[in-house]
Design a protein around this motif. Structure first.
Motif, PDB file in Angstrom:
ATOM      1  N   GLU A   1       0.797  -1.224   0.000  1.00  0.00           N
ATOM      2  CA  GLU A   1       0.000   0.000   0.000  1.00  0.00           C
ATOM      3  C   GLU A   1       0.832   1.278   0.000  1.00  0.00           C
ATOM      4  O   GLU A   1       0.369   2.333  -0.435  1.00  0.00           O
ATOM      5  CB  GLU A   1      -0.962   0.018   1.197  1.00  0.00           C
ATOM      6  N   HIS A   2       2.086   1.205   0.450  1.00  0.00           N
ATOM      7  CA  HIS A   2       2.909   2.409   0.516  1.00  0.00           C
ATOM      8  C   HIS A   2       3.345   2.899  -0.870  1.00  0.00           C
ATOM      9  O   HIS A   2       3.717   4.067  -1.014  1.00  0.00           O
ATOM     10  CB  HIS A   2       4.137   2.152   1.385  1.00  0.00           C
ATOM     11  N   VAL A   3       3.297   2.033  -1.874  1.00  0.00           N
ATOM     12  CA  VAL A   3       3.667   2.455  -3.228  1.00  0.00           C
ATOM     13  C   VAL A   3       2.470   2.475  -4.169  1.00  0.00           C
ATOM     14  O   VAL A   3       2.582   2.932  -5.302  1.00  0.00           O
ATOM     15  CB  VAL A   3       4.769   1.546  -3.828  1.00  0.00           C
ATOM     16  N   ILE A   4       1.317   1.991  -3.703  1.00  0.00           N
ATOM     17  CA  ILE A   4       0.120   1.956  -4.546  1.00  0.00           C
ATOM     18  C   ILE A   4      -0.566   3.317  -4.505  1.00  0.00           C
ATOM     19  O   ILE A   4      -1.023   3.771  -3.450  1.00  0.00           O
ATOM     20  CB  ILE A   4      -0.841   0.843  -4.091  1.00  0.00           C
ATOM     21  N   VAL A   5      -0.630   3.978  -5.654  1.00  0.00           N
ATOM     22  CA  VAL A   5      -1.241   5.301  -5.743  1.00  0.00           C
ATOM     23  C   VAL A   5      -2.764   5.198  -5.774  1.00  0.00           C
ATOM     24  O   VAL A   5      -3.471   5.979  -5.132  1.00  0.00           O
ATOM     25  CB  VAL A   5      -0.725   6.046  -6.990  1.00  0.00           C
TER      26      VAL A   5
ATOM     27  N   TYR B   1      -2.093  -5.256   0.614  1.00  0.00           N
ATOM     28  CA  TYR B   1      -2.886  -4.030   0.603  1.00  0.00           C
ATOM     29  C   TYR B   1      -3.757  -3.968   1.848  1.00  0.00           C
ATOM     30  O   TYR B   1      -4.796  -4.617   1.939  1.00  0.00           O
ATOM     31  CB  TYR B   1      -3.752  -3.993  -0.665  1.00  0.00           C
ATOM     32  N   PHE B   2      -3.276  -3.217   2.833  1.00  0.00           N
ATOM     33  CA  PHE B   2      -3.988  -3.012   4.095  1.00  0.00           C
ATOM     34  C   PHE B   2      -4.492  -4.330   4.690  1.00  0.00           C
ATOM     35  O   PHE B   2      -5.684  -4.508   4.971  1.00  0.00           O
ATOM     36  CB  PHE B   2      -5.141  -2.024   3.895  1.00  0.00           C
TER      37      PHE B   2
END
Length: 222
Positions: free
Chosen positions: A88-92, A185-186
């Protein structure tokens, strides 16, 4: 000619060559395949599609790599290592939609003229839930029959089609169709197959360049 030989013939004069990845070459008798009025790459893509494969270009070496449509089949995800992991830290941005189809475990495939007829069954199953029958001129031997049948079985079942936007950077190069991707993702952790990538670039008022890859992933839910 062999499969690779036919594809190479179709690319004559383009400067590109062909490499089969993950399966062996096989013979194609004279008169079985023909094409006309198409660009070379479209003709080669038709050949690949008939045998349950996809083309992945290596533009740096001018090689069209021919892979099975599912380089890693869904039922083998658990034992395979993802090529790249995203979180999630790189998913825009992240969006998903459901694709609901019956789950099959077998496929009847057959060639035409000089082809073979085979039942392809997913290992470890009864093979009692077949897909629709498949016919194509290039199903000429066990190798293409297995490729086509495996792809058809892997296409079935409940899936999520996931669209993500990601940056492009040294630790996250452009993803490639067919690549096995690990996603976190989360709290939701899974593996999915890359189904396509497009690259966009924007320039801000200060001249800074922002490069983004928009990726489609397919997640198998059963």
């Amino acid at each position: 000619r062999t499969l690779a030989g036919v594809m190479t013939d179709l690319l004559t004069g383009t400067g590109w060559s062909v490499q089969l990845v993950g399966f062996s070459d096989f013979a194609i008798p004279a008169g079985v395949f023909s094409t006309t009025g198409k660009a070379p790459v479209d003709s080669v893509n038709d050949v690949a599609d008939q045998i349950g494969c996809i083309l992945i270009p290596d533009e740096f070496n001018s090689v069209l790599k021919v892979y099975p449509r599912w380089p890693v089949t869904p039922w083998n995800f658990g034992t395979e290592t993802a090529a790249i992991a995203i979180h999630e830290h790189v998913i825009v941005s992240y969006n998903e939609s459901d694709e609901i189809n019956p789950l099959c475990n077998a496929a009847w495939v057959r060639g035409e003229q000089q082809g073979v007829s085979r039942k392809v069954r997913r290992t470890g199953t009864a093979g009692d839930k077949p897909t629709a029958d498949i016919a194509a001129p290039l199903i000429l031997a066990d190798i293409p029959a297995r490729l086509v049948g495996t792809a058809a079985i892997a296409d079935t079942g409940i899936k999520k089609r996931i669209s993500v936007s990601l940056p492009v950077m040294a630790t996250l190069p452009p993803l490639v169709k067919g690549m096995l991707i690990g996603v976190s993702y989360f709290g939701d952790i899974y593996k999915a197959t890359c189904d396509g990538t497009s690259i966009t670039a924007t320039v801000d008022n200060q001249g800074g360049i922002d490069v983004t890859q928009n990726v489609t992933l397919i997640r198998h839910m059963e």
